[in-house]
Design an enzyme around this catalytic site. Structure first.
Site, PDB file in Angstrom:
ATOM      1  N   TYR A  80      10.190  -1.037  -1.544  1.00  0.00           N
ATOM      2  CA  TYR A  80      10.870   0.076  -0.619  1.00  0.00           C
ATOM      3  C   TYR A  80      11.508  -0.285   0.023  1.00  0.00           C
ATOM      4  CZ  TYR A  80       7.030   1.443  -3.855  1.00  0.00           C
ATOM      5  OH  TYR A  80       6.068   1.937  -4.855  1.00  0.00           O
ATOM      6  N   ILE A  85      13.459   1.491   5.111  1.00  0.00           N
ATOM      7  CA  ILE A  85      12.141   1.582   4.623  1.00  0.00           C
ATOM      8  C   ILE A  85      11.921   3.004   3.951  1.00  0.00           C
ATOM      9  CG2 ILE A  85       9.675   0.837   4.899  1.00  0.00           C
ATOM     10  CD1 ILE A  85      10.833  -1.020   7.091  1.00  0.00           C
ATOM     11  N   CYS A  86      11.634   2.960   2.763  1.00  0.00           N
ATOM     12  CA  CYS A  86      11.217   4.475   2.122  1.00  0.00           C
ATOM     13  C   CYS A  86       9.729   4.368   2.307  1.00  0.00           C
ATOM     14  CB  CYS A  86      11.393   4.307   0.887  1.00  0.00           C
ATOM     15  SG  CYS A  86      11.374   5.894  -0.006  1.00  0.00           S
ATOM     16  N   MET A  87       9.188   4.788   3.212  1.00  0.00           N
ATOM     17  CA  MET A  87       7.530   5.535   3.572  1.00  0.00           C
ATOM     18  C   MET A  87       7.418   6.669   4.113  1.00  0.00           C
ATOM     19  SD  MET A  87       6.013   1.728   4.833  1.00  0.00           S
ATOM     20  CE  MET A  87       4.756   2.493   5.566  1.00  0.00           C
TER      21      MET A  87
END
Length: 161
Positions: free
Chosen positions: A80, A87-89
């Site tokens: 991610y 950051i893919c969160m």
């Protein structure tokens, strides 16, 4: 800032923090530990990488809005972590953020996401030495938030990285 004091008291040396230019709103955070059974931990050992370095920039209204968080080094693939170190969160977005989150909790979630997403240290010639850029990270993060606002946040299969 209470967060900084709490991190200094951590007994497991999971993370450490250095202020950027002595600013309480700009931190470089060293993530010293990920799951020791993961391929990422193995990569870290094989490449003598002692930590993953991240930058957290806090808005004036923190903790009511999330920090902007990105990876600085080493260059990572999957897990991610996207272009520029974005950051893919969901929890790093205004919609997913809660003022109850602590930096330690966010870092523990990030460490788990890296492993779940099969994060690896990039070893491709040339690409592994290229630095992540803040501008690219911000643009990537903006784009991924827009995409997820349109299509929703789902947990992809582990094989998707």
């Amino acid at each position: 800032m209470k967060e900084l004091q709490d991190i200094a008291r951590l007994s497991d040396r999971f993370i450490s923090v250095e202020l950027v230019d002595e600013s309480l709103f700009d931190w470089n955070v060293k993530l010293h530990q990920v799951d020791k059974d993961s391929v990422l931990w193995q990569d870290m050992k094989e490449t003598n990488t002692e930590f993953i370095l991240l930058n957290l920039t806090f808005p004036d209204n923190f903790p009511f809005s999330p920090p902007f968080m990105r990876v600085l080094s080493p260059r990572l693939e999957n897990g991610y972590v996207l272009d520029g170190g974005a950051i893919c969160m969901e929890l790093l977005t205004p919609r997913g953020w809660s003022s109850a989150y602590t930096v330690e909790a966010v870092m523990r979630q990030f460490a788990a996401s890296l492993v779940k997403g099969q994060g690896r240290i990039c070893r491709k010639a040339g690409k592994s030495k290229k630095s992540f850029s803040r501008k690219e990270a911000e643009a990537t993060f903006k784009s991924l938030v827009k995409t997820h606002e349109k299509y929703g946040w789902v947990t992809p299969p582990v094989s998707d990285g």
